[in-house]
Design a protein around this motif. Structure first.
Motif, mmCIF file in Angstrom:
data_model
loop_
_atom_site.group_PDB
_atom_site.id
_atom_site.type_symbol
_atom_site.label_atom_id
_atom_site.label_comp_id
_atom_site.label_asym_id
_atom_site.label_seq_id
_atom_site.Cartn_x
_atom_site.Cartn_y
_atom_site.Cartn_z
ATOM 1 N N ASP A 99 -52.251 19.979 31.425
ATOM 2 C CA ASP A 99 -52.414 21.368 31.859
ATOM 3 C C ASP A 99 -51.490 21.695 33.018
ATOM 4 N N GLY A 111 -53.223 26.165 30.720
ATOM 5 C CA GLY A 111 -53.002 26.330 29.288
ATOM 6 C C GLY A 111 -53.582 25.251 28.404
ATOM 7 N N ASP A 113 -52.730 22.267 26.705
ATOM 8 C CA ASP A 113 -52.111 22.203 25.386
ATOM 9 C C ASP A 113 -52.412 20.942 24.599
ATOM 10 N N TYR B 37 -52.305 34.988 30.483
ATOM 11 C CA TYR B 37 -52.667 33.623 30.122
ATOM 12 C C TYR B 37 -54.013 33.571 29.401
ATOM 13 N N ASN B 39 -55.639 32.140 25.962
ATOM 14 C CA ASN B 39 -55.404 31.130 24.941
ATOM 15 C C ASN B 39 -56.580 31.069 23.968
ATOM 16 N N TRP B 40 -56.306 30.588 22.774
ATOM 17 C CA TRP B 40 -57.358 30.398 21.767
ATOM 18 C C TRP B 40 -57.376 28.940 21.324
ATOM 19 N N ARG B 51 -55.545 23.554 20.789
ATOM 20 C CA ARG B 51 -55.041 24.893 21.119
ATOM 21 C C ARG B 51 -54.290 25.463 19.923
ATOM 22 N N TYR B 54 -51.254 30.473 22.645
ATOM 23 C CA TYR B 54 -51.163 30.551 24.094
ATOM 24 C C TYR B 54 -50.470 31.847 24.490
ATOM 25 N N LYS B 55 -50.770 32.294 25.684
ATOM 26 C CA LYS B 55 -50.243 33.569 26.190
ATOM 27 C C LYS B 55 -50.372 34.636 25.117
ATOM 28 N N ASP B 60 -49.050 27.550 18.646
ATOM 29 C CA ASP B 60 -48.645 26.180 18.952
ATOM 30 C C ASP B 60 -48.008 25.546 17.722
ATOM 31 N N CYS B 93 -62.007 31.450 23.176
ATOM 32 C CA CYS B 93 -60.929 31.985 23.991
ATOM 33 C C CYS B 93 -61.050 31.366 25.381
ATOM 34 N N GLN B 95 -59.198 31.761 29.454
ATOM 35 C CA GLN B 95 -58.209 32.416 30.304
ATOM 36 C C GLN B 95 -57.730 31.425 31.373
#
Lengths: 124, 111
Positions: A99, A111, A113, B37, B39-40, B51, B54-55, B60, B93, B95
């Motif tokens: 992150d 984020g 990821d 920012y 994201n899901w 993820r 994003y944004k 992804d 979701c 943030q």
């Protein structure tokens, strides 16, 4: 490939502490921080805090202030999360997630990821 | 604290049909750098979260293009154009503009 591998399941008694590890591979460890997120049985996701792998600075969610410590060992690309004074409602799966990309003093926003496989902690 | 409210919380969908999940924030999620920012994530049964976006709308790597995101400010939407069996799971979701928070989750199931 980018991967986060966490330590195995733990069982603790109320009042004890637990320390979970998260070993990163497949990327430059200090280019990203690590967030910790937990999920109680049948519940949603809860952010616990974040550690800057460059300098060890941390940010914690208010509810964990004073009970959680996050550390990092750059020599092994491993991050640790210790939770103290455990209660039954700390029973959860604990996840680490890569992150916030770090560019020197510039740190991106959150984020998450890439995630670890999760570590089950049972307090009973 | 920023509260994210998802709807619906349960979403039964017929295979091949579209699906849509709403996420509303108690605070604007626009950041000073011009990005939002939001994201899901998808969490399949027994798995870690993954993820998807994003944004707001960026997919992804490896995420099928049937997943899309939209929105701004405080209102956001995840859409699946044609639901497949592998899409079953809970969608969150999240943030990252402020200290992170997640929505309650939406359980997508096949009718």
């Amino acid at each position: 490939q980018v991967q986060l591998v966490q330590s195995g399941a733990e069982v603790r008694k109320p009042g004890a502490s637990v320390k979970v590890s998260c070993k990163a591979s497949g990327y430059t460890f200090m280019n990203y921080g690590i967030s910790w997120v937990r999920q109680a049985p049948g519940q949603g996701l809860e952010w616990m805090g974040w550690i800057n792998t460059n300098n060890g600075d941390t940010n914690h969610a208010q509810k964990f202030q004073g009970r959680v410590t996050m550390t990092t060992d750059t020599s092994t690309s491993t991050t640790y999360m210790e939770l103290r004074s455990l209660r039954s409602d700390d029973t959860a799966v604990y996840y680490c997630a890569r992150d916030r990309e770090i560019f020197g003093v510039v740190i991106m926003r959150f984020g998450m990821d890439v995630w670890g496989q999760g570590t089950t902690v049972i307090v009973s | 604290d920023v509260v994210l409210t998802q709807s619906p919380l349960s979403l039964p969908v017929t295979l091949g049909q579209p699906a849509s999940i709403s996420c509303r924030s108690s605070h604007s999620l626009g950041y000073s750098d011009g990005n939002t920012y939001l994201n899901w994530f998808q969490q399949r049964p027994g798995q870690s979260p993954r993820r998807l976006l994003y944004k707001v709308f960026n997919r992804d790597s490896g995420v099928p293009d049937r997943f899309s995101g939209s929105g701004s400010g405080t209102d956001f939407t995840l859409k699946i154009s044609r639901v497949e069996a592998e899409d079953v799971g809970v969608y969150y979701c999240m943030q990252g503009t402020h200290w992170p928070s997640f929505g309650q989750g939406t359980n997508l199931e096949i009718k």
